[in-house]
Design a protein around this motif. Structure first.
Motif, PDB file in Angstrom:
ATOM      1  N   UNK A 218      29.275 -52.134  -1.848  1.00 34.57           N
ATOM      2  CA  UNK A 218      28.037 -52.122  -1.088  1.00 34.57           C
ATOM      3  C   UNK A 218      27.347 -50.784  -1.325  1.00 34.57           C
ATOM      4  N   UNK A 219      26.054 -50.817  -1.635  1.00 36.78           N
ATOM      5  CA  UNK A 219      25.303 -49.599  -1.884  1.00 36.78           C
ATOM      6  C   UNK A 219      24.035 -49.594  -1.036  1.00 36.78           C
ATOM      7  N   UNK A 220      23.691 -48.403  -0.537  1.00 38.71           N
ATOM      8  CA  UNK A 220      22.440 -48.263   0.197  1.00 38.71           C
ATOM      9  C   UNK A 220      21.921 -46.845   0.017  1.00 38.71           C
TER      10      UNK A 220
ATOM     11  N   UNK B  27      26.591 -38.493 -10.967  1.00 40.95           N
ATOM     12  CA  UNK B  27      26.444 -37.229 -10.247  1.00 40.95           C
ATOM     13  C   UNK B  27      26.723 -37.452  -8.767  1.00 40.95           C
ATOM     14  N   UNK B  28      27.671 -36.682  -8.246  1.00 41.63           N
ATOM     15  CA  UNK B  28      27.965 -36.736  -6.818  1.00 41.63           C
ATOM     16  C   UNK B  28      26.851 -36.057  -6.045  1.00 41.63           C
ATOM     17  N   UNK B  29      26.713 -36.402  -4.784  1.00 36.91           N
ATOM     18  CA  UNK B  29      25.656 -35.825  -3.947  1.00 36.91           C
ATOM     19  C   UNK B  29      25.825 -34.316  -3.828  1.00 36.91           C
ATOM     20  N   UNK B  30      24.709 -33.633  -3.739  1.00 31.90           N
ATOM     21  CA  UNK B  30      24.712 -32.179  -3.587  1.00 31.90           C
ATOM     22  C   UNK B  30      25.261 -31.802  -2.215  1.00 31.90           C
ATOM     23  N   UNK B  31      25.936 -30.680  -2.155  1.00 32.32           N
ATOM     24  CA  UNK B  31      26.469 -30.219  -0.870  1.00 32.32           C
ATOM     25  C   UNK B  31      25.459 -29.368  -0.120  1.00 32.32           C
ATOM     26  N   UNK B  32      24.512 -28.761  -0.841  1.00 33.96           N
ATOM     27  CA  UNK B  32      23.402 -28.033  -0.230  1.00 33.96           C
ATOM     28  C   UNK B  32      22.126 -28.414  -0.976  1.00 33.96           C
ATOM     29  N   UNK B  33      20.990 -28.124  -0.395  1.00 36.51           N
ATOM     30  CA  UNK B  33      19.723 -28.518  -1.002  1.00 36.51           C
ATOM     31  C   UNK B  33      19.458 -27.832  -2.335  1.00 36.51           C
TER      32      UNK B  33
ATOM     33  N   UNK C 131      14.097 -37.139  -0.534  1.00 35.66           N
ATOM     34  CA  UNK C 131      15.245 -36.659   0.242  1.00 35.66           C
ATOM     35  C   UNK C 131      16.134 -37.833   0.638  1.00 35.66           C
ATOM     36  N   UNK C 132      16.915 -38.278  -0.335  1.00 34.12           N
ATOM     37  CA  UNK C 132      17.842 -39.386  -0.094  1.00 34.12           C
ATOM     38  C   UNK C 132      19.035 -39.260  -1.037  1.00 34.12           C
ATOM     39  N   UNK C 133      20.109 -39.920  -0.676  1.00 33.70           N
ATOM     40  CA  UNK C 133      21.290 -40.037  -1.525  1.00 33.70           C
ATOM     41  C   UNK C 133      21.717 -41.499  -1.505  1.00 33.70           C
ATOM     42  N   UNK C 134      22.611 -41.849  -2.393  1.00 37.61           N
ATOM     43  CA  UNK C 134      23.148 -43.199  -2.427  1.00 37.61           C
ATOM     44  C   UNK C 134      24.539 -43.202  -1.806  1.00 37.61           C
ATOM     45  N   UNK C 135      24.775 -44.121  -0.908  1.00 35.77           N
ATOM     46  CA  UNK C 135      26.084 -44.297  -0.284  1.00 35.77           C
ATOM     47  C   UNK C 135      26.691 -45.567  -0.858  1.00 35.77           C
TER      48      UNK C 135
ATOM     49  N   UNK D  72      31.718 -43.204  -1.271  1.00 33.40           N
ATOM     50  CA  UNK D  72      31.284 -42.157  -2.185  1.00 33.40           C
ATOM     51  C   UNK D  72      29.787 -41.942  -2.007  1.00 33.40           C
ATOM     52  N   UNK D  73      29.359 -40.691  -2.154  1.00 28.19           N
ATOM     53  CA  UNK D  73      27.947 -40.342  -2.033  1.00 28.19           C
ATOM     54  C   UNK D  73      27.476 -39.808  -3.381  1.00 28.19           C
ATOM     55  N   UNK D  74      26.410 -40.412  -3.913  1.00 25.27           N
ATOM     56  CA  UNK D  74      25.886 -40.046  -5.212  1.00 25.27           C
ATOM     57  C   UNK D  74      24.483 -39.479  -5.079  1.00 25.27           C
ATOM     58  N   UNK D  75      24.144 -38.587  -5.987  1.00 26.20           N
ATOM     59  CA  UNK D  75      22.868 -37.897  -5.958  1.00 26.20           C
ATOM     60  C   UNK D  75      21.718 -38.807  -6.372  1.00 26.20           C
ATOM     61  N   UNK D  76      20.529 -38.462  -5.941  1.00 25.97           N
ATOM     62  CA  UNK D  76      19.335 -39.252  -6.266  1.00 25.97           C
ATOM     63  C   UNK D  76      18.982 -39.162  -7.746  1.00 25.97           C
TER      64      UNK D  76
END
Length: 80
Positions: free
Chosen positions: A58-60, A4-10, A70-74, A32-36
């Motif tokens: 590399x992931x953080x 799942x890609x990160x959400x664009x809005x809350x 309130x976080x996402x994965x980069x 790439x930004x992935x959802x929590x």
């Protein structure tokens, strides 16, 4: 494998993407930004897949608020 890609809005729902689509997008972008909502197991599988293909990965976690959830994965995928 679907991630799942990160959400664009809350309030938005995260969009799913296949691993093959991420491979196609690599020549254009490497971050790439992935959802929590993704499991840690799936993200580890993503990292292992690209490391086997010869990439450095590399992931953080990136916090965007004060709450615990309130976080996402980069994820950075870089050719060696």
């Amino acid at each position: 494998m679907k991630l799942k890609l990160a959400r664009t809005t809350l309030k938005a729902k995260p969009k799913s993407v296949e691993l093959s689509k991420i491979e196609e997008m690599l020549p254009q972008k490497s971050i790439f930004y992935f959802d929590r909502d993704n499991s840690h197991k799936d993200l580890k599988a993503l990292i292992e897949h690209f490391e086997e293909e010869g990439y450095n990965v590399y992931m953080r976690e990136v916090k965007y608020g004060l709450n615990e959830d309130e976080y996402i994965y980069e994820v950075h995928i870089v050719q060696q």
